[in-house]
Design a protein around this motif. Structure first.
Motif: not given
Length: 379
Positions: A237-250
């Protein structure tokens, strides 16, 4: 008259060509070379029935979404037992489960459609126009050997978000060469992205907006816990340029035998923790990422990891063919700097490696360019 008819036909053809839509850019990272539906003539599904048919048939397609396809109520409801595992507050998620043990429980009703994803067939491009391409109440899954798929510029939302096991937005198991780009996911019941045990290889997740601001959550405070579940036995898996907002885990749960390249992503306003994972075979390189306002970087992690502490950038050359970019931590509790394992770098051999910019550049560009409605697919 004949010439006039010919002219009219040619004019209509030109109008159709001018109004057509096409994929923007190309996949970077492990999904490099994916073509999806290729040059197939665009299909415009009229309703949810036609959309599902186009997604699941064996015909290479470019499926263009210009409106909302709402599956929510299409398959009726389910009545069953739910556990009040995180309390009975109005903002607490409940978990669909028959046996709650000593945990308080109750009967509840939820929509059936979100619990059963659409299994997308090979050689498909799914393309949203502007911010109009929306799928509500039904997730997408790539399985049974599905390969060569592009999903770009759509939204997937509202999958029984009050209930864990109410529905996943995007799932993978036994699939390959899939590019998910500029997709917004919001209000799933469980995972934004979930990888099953059977290997999924050649996967790139780029420029996506994982919106964790949810009405219901396990912490009862509107921070979504279920974000990336990576448990495949040999995923890439390539994880690129993603925006993770208001997460709490995983975010992610890096487990199984997953090989992850996380580059130039931005995590912002995390109310719990970012990384977890209990499998020693999991491996990941984190570089050029930005962690801002993070309550805790790591809950528990058993795998191998390279977190690119300052001064170690050149160590990446054996894996990536170039130096890594250091990560940035702003108002973050902890860091990945203690993780310097390079023993798995040979596992990147033969894979297409995504490029990287500095963390400071990612901090300014990623949040405003992630998710649906940002790019123009019209040509």
């Amino acid at each position: 008259m004949k010439s006039a008819v010919s002219f009219l036909g040619a004019f209509v053809a030109l109008v159709r060509l001018a109004a057509s839509e096409a994929v923007v850019g190309k996949a970077d990272g492990f999904a490099y070379g994916v073509t999806g539906g290729g040059n197939a003539s665009p299909d415009y599904p009229a309703d949810i029935t036609e959309l599902k048919s186009m997604l699941t048939d064996n015909v290479p397609r470019v499926i263009v979404l210009k409106k909302t396809y709402d599956f929510t109520q299409s398959e009726g409801t389910i009545v069953g037992n739910v556990c009040l595992s995180w309390g009975a507050g109005h903002s607490c998620q409940q978990i669909i489960q028959k046996d709650c043990g000593d945990t308080p429980s109750m009967m509840a009703k939820w929509w059936k459609a979100p619990t059963i994803p659409i299994d997308v067939a090979s050689h498909k491009t799914i393309l949203g126009v502007g911010n109009k391409g929306v799928i509500r109440g039904k997730g997408l899954r790539f399985t049974n050997g599905a390969t060569n798929i592009i999903v770009q510029n759509i939204q997937i939302a509202d999958l029984n978000n009050k209930y864990v096991w109410g529905g996943d937005a995007i799932g993978f198991t036994n699939s390959s060469k899939i590019w998910i780009d500029h997709v917004t996911t919001h209000n799933p019941g469980r995972q934004h992205y979930v990888f099953g045990f059977e290997p999924s290889t050649g996967i790139t997740l780029s420029n996506n907006f994982i919106n964790g601001n949810s009405t219901y959550s396990t912490s009862c405070d509107n921070y979504h816990y279920w974000n990336f579940e990576m448990v495949g036995t040999d995923d890439q898996i390539t994880l690129k340029n993603n925006y993770m907002y208001r997460t709490a885990g995983r975010a992610p749960a890096l487990s199984g035998g997953t090989l992850l390249h996380a580059v130039n992503n931005v995590w912002s306003d995390n109310g719990g923790h970012v990384l977890e994972g209990g499998d020693t075979k999991a491996r990941g390189i984190f570089e050029g990422n930005v962690f801002t306002d993070i309550n805790s970087m790591i809950a528990d992690y058993a795998g191998r990891l390279f977190g690119t502490p300052a001064g170690s950038e050149s160590k990446c050359k054996s894996a990536l063919g170039r130096n890594c970019q250091t990560n940035s931590y702003k108002q973050a509790s902890g860091s990945l700097n203690a993780y310097t394992d390079t023993s798995f770098f040979g596992d990147f051999a033969g894979l297409h490696i995504a490029g990287a910019v500095s963390a400071s550049e990612a901090a300014s560009s990623v949040p405003k360019n992630a998710g649906a409605g940002i790019i123009d697919v019209s040509v």
